[in-house]
Design a protein around this motif. Structure first.
Motif: not given
Length: 281
Positions: A78-82, A98-107
């Motif tokens: 999933x990709x989310x904004x902070x 996490x990078x500037x502007x986004x967080x990639x989360x693996x579930x």
């Protein structure tokens, strides 16, 4: 159920969110990944590229470090904004980039490993992959040659089992296996020794066309993380999006004959077919 098209779309979305940016946050619930982070911090590295290979997803970080993941049956990126609320509970989280502007989360990712280019080259599940059906260089002729080779070396293999074999062609999963056999009018339990070159070419052609049809969204600059239900029928009604998969006991959309289902192969995966449209003779 993640198949090659799902992983391709995930890699495309992650590319737009992460590539060229510095990792500012790394968190994981997996001890092997944490040990790598403790020894050689993931934060501060740049995401160089993201790619899919069949059902595998690879995130390349600076300093020759590669994050390799496989979704199996239930994993997802999933990709989310902070600060944005997650769609899944935190207990399902396996890692965060996490990078500037986004967080990639693996579930619920069952396979997640860090590799160097050297160790990845020794990873048999990746190095032995057949040509990716969604690769730009893949053609129906490519698939035909792979299927012919398998028929020559393993003539007793059943067709649908071969379509799931990632060393023959990478990316196809259980849904496409049944759908491709149906539209090519090939009985999924036929032996490879009975297949003609024309039938094998049809299988490869239909596999490529259906996979490509399900990755079309996201060609623009926006990040696309969901494109709706997988389709093979081109019908508008979402309840009529597949020909045979998951439809045991229901009438065939072409001839009205009752769709059948049976477990197949060592993994006992469910296979669906129409006994009238896909005769075994």
């Amino acid at each position: 159920m993640p198949e090659g098209d799902t992983i391709f779309r995930a890699a495309r979305a992650l590319t737009k969110a992460l590539t060229g940016k510095t990792v500012t946050r790394f968190e994981t619930a997996l001890a092997p990944l944490q040990r790598v982070h403790d020894d050689a911090s993931i934060t501060g590295r740049v995401v160089e590229k993201v790619e899919s290979r069949g059902k595998w997803l690879l995130i390349y970080l600076s300093g020759d470090l590669i994050l390799l993941t496989h979704m199996m049956m239930s994993g997802s990126w999933h990709i989310y904004r902070p600060g944005e609320r997650w769609w899944r509970p935190r207990k399902d989280m396996r890692l965060i980039l996490g990078v500037a502007g986004f967080e990639a989360v693996a579930f619920n990712v069952p396979i997640a490993e860090f590799h160097t280019s050297q160790s990845l080259a020794r990873h048999t599940s990746v190095t032995k992959l057949g040509p990716d059906v969604l690769d730009a260089d893949f053609t129906p002729q490519t698939g035909l040659e792979r299927l012919k080779a398998r028929a020559a070396s393993h003539p007793e293999d059943e067709v649908a089992v071969v379509l799931l074999n990632q060393q023959v062609m990478a990316g196809l999963g259980n849904v496409y296996k049944s759908e491709v056999c149906f539209t090519a009018q090939v009985h999924p339990f036929r032996k490879m020794s009975t297949m003609t070159e024309e039938e094998m070419l049809h299988l490869a052609d239909h596999a490529q066309r259906y996979m490509q049809a399900n990755i079309k969204d996201g060609a623009g600059g926006d990040i696309v993380t969901f494109t709706g239900p997988r389709r093979t029928t081109r019908r508008i009604d979402r309840e009529e999006r597949l020909w045979v998969y998951g439809r045991a006991g229901e009438p065939c959309r072409r001839c009205g004959t009752t769709i059948l289902s049976r477990k197949q192969g060592i993994q006992a995966r469910s296979t669906y077919w129409c006994p009238e449209c896909q005769k075994i003779e």
